[in-house]
Write an enzyme that holds these catalytic residues in place. Sequence first.
Site, PDB file in Angstrom:
ATOM      1  N   CYS A  64      15.143 -38.256  -3.518  1.00  0.00           N
ATOM      2  CA  CYS A  64      15.858 -39.466  -3.072  1.00  0.00           C
ATOM      3  C   CYS A  64      14.865 -40.631  -3.036  1.00  0.00           C
ATOM      4  CB  CYS A  64      16.424 -39.194  -1.685  1.00  0.00           C
ATOM      5  SG  CYS A  64      17.139 -40.623  -0.851  1.00  0.00           S
ATOM      6  N   HIS A 115       9.986 -44.235  -1.007  1.00  0.00           N
ATOM      7  CA  HIS A 115       9.607 -45.314  -0.081  1.00  0.00           C
ATOM      8  C   HIS A 115       8.406 -44.887   0.772  1.00  0.00           C
ATOM      9  CE1 HIS A 115      12.867 -47.839  -1.176  1.00  0.00           C
ATOM     10  NE2 HIS A 115      13.794 -47.408  -0.350  1.00  0.00           N
ATOM     11  N   HIS A 150      14.130 -34.230   1.850  1.00  0.00           N
ATOM     12  CA  HIS A 150      15.093 -34.165   2.961  1.00  0.00           C
ATOM     13  C   HIS A 150      16.514 -33.919   2.454  1.00  0.00           C
ATOM     14  CE1 HIS A 150      15.145 -38.234   1.399  1.00  0.00           C
ATOM     15  NE2 HIS A 150      16.379 -38.337   1.852  1.00  0.00           N
ATOM     16  N   CYS A 201      21.877 -35.524   1.577  1.00  0.00           N
ATOM     17  CA  CYS A 201      21.565 -36.951   1.752  1.00  0.00           C
ATOM     18  C   CYS A 201      22.413 -37.842   0.858  1.00  0.00           C
ATOM     19  CB  CYS A 201      20.085 -37.281   1.556  1.00  0.00           C
ATOM     20  SG  CYS A 201      19.799 -39.060   1.778  1.00  0.00           S
TER      21      CYS A 201
HETATM   22  P1  PAD Z   1      17.725 -45.548  -6.685  1.00  0.00           P
HETATM   23  O1  PAD Z   1      16.374 -46.079  -6.872  1.00  0.00           O
HETATM   24  O2  PAD Z   1      18.167 -44.364  -7.463  1.00  0.00           O
HETATM   25  O3  PAD Z   1      18.821 -46.714  -6.931  1.00  0.00           O
HETATM   26  C1  PAD Z   1      18.579 -48.066  -6.672  1.00  0.00           C
HETATM   27  C2  PAD Z   1      19.257 -48.887  -7.766  1.00  0.00           C
HETATM   28  O4  PAD Z   1      19.063 -50.278  -7.446  1.00  0.00           O
HETATM   29  C3  PAD Z   1      18.676 -48.680  -9.167  1.00  0.00           C
HETATM   30  O5  PAD Z   1      19.710 -48.389 -10.070  1.00  0.00           O
HETATM   31  C4  PAD Z   1      17.987 -50.021  -9.485  1.00  0.00           C
HETATM   32  O6  PAD Z   1      18.053 -50.344 -10.871  1.00  0.00           O
HETATM   33  C5  PAD Z   1      18.794 -50.980  -8.648  1.00  0.00           C
HETATM   34  N1  PAD Z   1      18.082 -52.223  -8.315  1.00  0.00           N
HETATM   35  C6  PAD Z   1      16.766 -52.370  -8.018  1.00  0.00           C
HETATM   36  N2  PAD Z   1      16.504 -53.666  -7.751  1.00  0.00           N
HETATM   37  C7  PAD Z   1      17.659 -54.340  -7.881  1.00  0.00           C
HETATM   38  C8  PAD Z   1      18.023 -55.712  -7.744  1.00  0.00           C
HETATM   39  N3  PAD Z   1      17.142 -56.639  -7.392  1.00  0.00           N
HETATM   40  N4  PAD Z   1      19.326 -56.061  -7.956  1.00  0.00           N
HETATM   41  C9  PAD Z   1      20.248 -55.125  -8.331  1.00  0.00           C
HETATM   42  N5  PAD Z   1      19.957 -53.819  -8.482  1.00  0.00           N
HETATM   43  C10 PAD Z   1      18.681 -53.430  -8.248  1.00  0.00           C
HETATM   44  O7  PAD Z   1      17.854 -45.240  -5.107  1.00  0.00           O
HETATM   45  P2  PAD Z   1      18.873 -44.331  -4.264  1.00  0.00           P
HETATM   46  O8  PAD Z   1      20.231 -44.493  -4.804  1.00  0.00           O
HETATM   47  O9  PAD Z   1      18.284 -42.974  -4.078  1.00  0.00           O
HETATM   48  O10 PAD Z   1      18.749 -45.065  -2.847  1.00  0.00           O
HETATM   49  C11 PAD Z   1      19.155 -46.421  -2.697  1.00  0.00           C
HETATM   50  C12 PAD Z   1      18.669 -46.976  -1.367  1.00  0.00           C
HETATM   51  O11 PAD Z   1      19.337 -46.296  -0.308  1.00  0.00           O
HETATM   52  C13 PAD Z   1      17.173 -46.777  -1.125  1.00  0.00           C
HETATM   53  O12 PAD Z   1      16.658 -47.901  -0.432  1.00  0.00           O
HETATM   54  C14 PAD Z   1      17.140 -45.566  -0.228  1.00  0.00           C
HETATM   55  O13 PAD Z   1      15.963 -45.515   0.547  1.00  0.00           O
HETATM   56  C15 PAD Z   1      18.368 -45.824   0.617  1.00  0.00           C
HETATM   57  C16 PAD Z   1      18.915 -44.616   1.303  1.00  0.00           C
HETATM   58  N6  PAD Z   1      19.475 -44.814   2.524  1.00  0.00           N
HETATM   59  C17 PAD Z   1      20.001 -43.769   3.193  1.00  0.00           C
HETATM   60  C18 PAD Z   1      20.649 -44.024   4.500  1.00  0.00           C
HETATM   61  O14 PAD Z   1      20.927 -43.059   5.218  1.00  0.00           O
HETATM   62  N7  PAD Z   1      20.924 -45.274   4.820  1.00  0.00           N
HETATM   63  C19 PAD Z   1      19.993 -42.489   2.660  1.00  0.00           C
HETATM   64  C20 PAD Z   1      19.464 -42.322   1.395  1.00  0.00           C
HETATM   65  C21 PAD Z   1      18.915 -43.378   0.712  1.00  0.00           C
HETATM   66 ZN    ZN Z   2      17.752 -39.588   1.125  1.00  0.00          ZN
END
Ligand code: PAD
Ligand code: ZN
Length: 388
Positions: free
Chosen positions: A60, A65, A81, A188
């Site tokens: 993830c 990060h 996780h 997740c």
């Molecule tokens: P990922 O990196 O697979 O997806 C992120 C997407 O955002 C990619 O497709 C990028 O191309 C795109 N992107 C990057 N910069 C930009 C921009 N400036 N404008 C538009 N698009 C952009 O990540 P993911 O899907 O695994 O996770 C996404 C976020 O969610 C990440 O910050 C992660 O830490 C967070 C997350 N939060 C939780 C929660 O519980 N809140 C759980 C899991 C992940």
């Molecule tokens: Zn996650």
Amino acid sequence: MKSPILHSEALKICVQLLFVIKCKAAVLWELEKPFSIEEVEVAPPKAYEVRIKMVATGICRSDDHVVRGSLVTPLPMILGHEAAGIVESIGEGVTTVKPGDKVIPLFVPQCGKCSVCKHPEANICCKNDLTNPRGTLSDGTSRFTCKGKPILQFLGTSTFTQYTVVDEMSVAKIDAASPLEKVCLIGCGFSTGYGSAIKVAKVTQGSTCAVFGLGGVGLSVVMGCKAAGAARIIGVDINKDKFAKAKEVGATECINPQDYEKPIQEVLQEMSGGGVDFSFEVIGRIDTMISALLCCQKAYGVSVIVGVPPNSQNISINPMLLLNGRTWKGAIFGGFKSKDSVPKLVADFMAKKFSLDSLITHVLPFEKINEGFELLRSGKSIRTILTF
Ligand code: PAD
Ligand code: ZN
Ligand code: ZN
């Protein structure tokens, strides 16, 4: 007098409990460095703890990060996780799982006793290790050592290892027939995205949604919006390669902010005749969190922060943006109470209420973990599943 049979049974359990397992794990010793596959010792589970044999784990962006230093935790640590495995042994007093059960570790625990667990809507149990990470289980220690040094645990889980130990409140028993190399995503990415749409935003039938970021979590938001009956789902990403998959899972249109002169929130306001009903930031950037807020309808729009922002960055906004009636929210793990919801989500998966296949682009042996992270960083993967 104790019966000799009972006595030997007790002894057998004791021997099992005292057994330290030596196995392979991916250790992050320092920020910005590759993971190093090491032999680690995994201590037996203490009371109310569970030792799990890992079968599959997803990668993830939140793990990345940590590597990049934007999610701050103490090191050295075993990250990971989003996983599924089989219970190897249990500590004294454990009643909700037993050896042989298929399980999903929970990066948000559910103790069932704190004020948050007792609240009908909230899910960030007071026993979590997210808000002020210590890198330990709830007793303040970790079960891993490597080369004589203690190695910390990530979010009360740690899944980039052949074996891990978690608190009983951080593990859910799931259907014995579930395919672990798929349902690991319920640990997740899938649940976070899907829940953000159906549970946190409460997307309504016929609504217009905008999803910023089409990674594994963003695509799961799209799936949730579709399941909730949204009429339009607009995907926003700077990587056009993500658009085909987004459309496959339910996006009706996809746009790239780099194709427009004007700010993307204005483009979205025009596309939706004044602002979308629901917007989601699923990237983890301050600028896109503001764009997502601004693109939703000013009197009734709901904007949800899902992405994890870089450490200690703040947002400054004009309060009028909210006084007009917008709602701005955020949630972890899609707002789901983990131990209650994960078995139900797995049951829904087994009942074919949603598919996880579109999210899985790569499957690699666990030892190729660094390759898996490179696929994520280069934008080539959605989810890579590491198998053990
Ligand atoms: P990922 O990196 O697979 O997806 C992120 C997407 O955002 C990619 O497709 C990028 O191309 C795109 N992107 C990057 N910069 C930009 C921009 N400036 N404008 C538009 N698009 C952009 O990540 P993911 O899907 O695994 O996770 C996404 C976020 O969610 C990440 O910050 C992660 O830490 C967070 C997350 N939060 C939780 C929660 O519980 N809140 C759980 C899991 C992940
Ligand atoms: Zn996650
Ligand atoms: Zn609790």
